[in-house]
Design a protein around this motif. Structure first.
Motif, PDB file in Angstrom:
ATOM      1  N   ALA A 116      -6.303 -47.811  -0.933  1.00 19.09           N
ATOM      2  CA  ALA A 116      -5.866 -46.585  -0.259  1.00 19.09           C
ATOM      3  C   ALA A 116      -7.077 -45.814   0.253  1.00 19.09           C
ATOM      4  CB  ALA A 116      -5.038 -45.715  -1.198  1.00 19.09           C
ATOM      5  N   ILE A 117      -7.015 -45.402   1.497  1.00 18.65           N
ATOM      6  CA  ILE A 117      -8.016 -44.486   2.038  1.00 18.65           C
ATOM      7  C   ILE A 117      -7.531 -43.084   1.687  1.00 18.65           C
ATOM      8  CG2 ILE A 117      -9.248 -43.681   4.085  1.00 18.65           C
ATOM      9  CD1 ILE A 117      -8.568 -46.440   5.377  1.00 18.65           C
ATOM     10  N   LYS A 118      -8.308 -42.387   0.869  1.00 17.30           N
ATOM     11  CA  LYS A 118      -7.903 -41.095   0.314  1.00 17.30           C
ATOM     12  C   LYS A 118      -7.985 -39.998   1.387  1.00 17.30           C
ATOM     13  CE  LYS A 118      -9.457 -42.523  -4.281  1.00 17.30           C
ATOM     14  NZ  LYS A 118     -10.408 -42.299  -5.385  1.00 17.30           N
ATOM     15  N   PRO A 119      -7.442 -38.805   1.081  1.00 15.95           N
ATOM     16  CA  PRO A 119      -7.435 -37.742   2.089  1.00 15.95           C
ATOM     17  C   PRO A 119      -8.810 -37.445   2.700  1.00 15.95           C
ATOM     18  CG  PRO A 119      -6.022 -37.126   0.266  1.00 15.95           C
ATOM     19  CD  PRO A 119      -6.725 -38.397  -0.142  1.00 15.95           C
ATOM     20  N   ASP A 120      -9.869 -37.521   1.894  1.00 13.20           N
ATOM     21  CA  ASP A 120     -11.218 -37.252   2.439  1.00 13.20           C
ATOM     22  C   ASP A 120     -11.638 -38.334   3.430  1.00 13.20           C
ATOM     23  OD1 ASP A 120     -11.231 -38.936   0.169  1.00 13.20           O
ATOM     24  OD2 ASP A 120     -13.349 -38.577  -0.193  1.00 13.20           O
ATOM     25  N   GLY A 121     -11.291 -39.576   3.141  1.00 15.89           N
ATOM     26  CA  GLY A 121     -11.624 -40.679   4.054  1.00 15.89           C
ATOM     27  C   GLY A 121     -10.908 -40.537   5.385  1.00 15.89           C
ATOM     28  N   VAL A 122      -9.634 -40.098   5.319  1.00 12.27           N
ATOM     29  CA  VAL A 122      -8.869 -39.873   6.549  1.00 12.27           C
ATOM     30  C   VAL A 122      -9.487 -38.727   7.343  1.00 12.27           C
ATOM     31  CG1 VAL A 122      -6.632 -39.147   7.474  1.00 12.27           C
ATOM     32  CG2 VAL A 122      -6.725 -40.794   5.571  1.00 12.27           C
ATOM     33  N   GLN A 123      -9.729 -37.582   6.659  1.00 11.65           N
ATOM     34  CA  GLN A 123     -10.270 -36.403   7.355  1.00 11.65           C
ATOM     35  C   GLN A 123     -11.634 -36.675   7.955  1.00 11.65           C
ATOM     36  OE1 GLN A 123      -8.495 -33.690   7.913  1.00 11.65           O
ATOM     37  NE2 GLN A 123      -6.778 -34.465   6.717  1.00 11.65           N
ATOM     38  N   ARG A 124     -12.403 -37.559   7.300  1.00 12.13           N
ATOM     39  CA  ARG A 124     -13.752 -37.850   7.798  1.00 12.13           C
ATOM     40  C   ARG A 124     -13.775 -38.975   8.824  1.00 12.13           C
ATOM     41  NH1 ARG A 124     -17.691 -38.646   3.156  1.00 12.13           N
ATOM     42  NH2 ARG A 124     -19.030 -38.889   4.987  1.00 12.13           N
TER      43      ARG A 124
END
Ligand code: ABT
Ligand code: MG
Length: 148
Positions: free
Chosen positions: A7-15
């Motif tokens: 899973a790409i976590k929320p920080d990975g998505v936002q970045r």
């Protein structure tokens, strides 16, 4: 064929690291067999992280993982569980090798970008939590013969 939950976590998505991360797994030769883009409900996140229930960071971890969209995926291929963990790096990004995802892109343990199952048992358990059988697509690829 072996499967793991990534899973790409929320920080990975936002970045804006979705493309970078998926490209690494594709280029390695692994096959994406399931994917969804969701803001996880707290109940789902609690099931996923039940091994950490009661620990000091648990509630904050659930706040974080449910705070925005994540990319939930199942990747398939020989040795994918252990190899994905190597590609991801250590839990603490500052202890992760350069060249790994956390080593290249992360600093904080609470913002470590990506999740990967840590054993065969957890891979099976986590895939079952996030996906139904009908949402997983194993398909023939002409590339398979060039990877294996
Ligand atoms: P996950 O892939 O998220 O499971 O991380 P990993 O398996 O590398 O590490 P574990 B031990 O499973 O950590 C789960 C999440 O909890 C966070 N965490 C962990 C802390 O915030 N503080 C801590 O002291 C520890 C041990 C990091 C992981 N996720 N995030 N985000
Ligand atoms: Mg873990």
């Amino acid at each position: 064929m072996e499967r793991t939950f990534i899973a790409i976590k929320p920080d990975g998505v936002q970045r804006k690291l979705i493309g970078e991360i998926i490209a690494r797994f594709e280029k390695k030769g692994y096959k994406l067999v399931a994917m969804k883009y969701i803001v996880p409900k707290r109940e789902l996140a609690a099931k996923h992280y039940e091994e950490h229930k009661g620990k000091g960071f648990y509630e904050g971890l659930l706040d974080f993982i449910t705070s925005g969209p994540i990319v939930a995926m199942v990747w398939q291929g020989k040795g994918v569980i252990a190899t994905a963990r190597k590609m991801i790096g250590q839990t603490k990004p500052l202890e992760s090798e350069c060249g790994s995802i956390r080593g290249d892109f992360g600093i904080e343990v609470g913002r470590n970008i990506i999740h990967g199952s840590d054993s065969l048992d957890s891979a099976e358990r986590e895939i079952g939590i996030w996906f139904s059988e009908e949402e997983i697509f194993d398909y023939e690829s002409s590339l398979d013969n060039w990877v294996y």
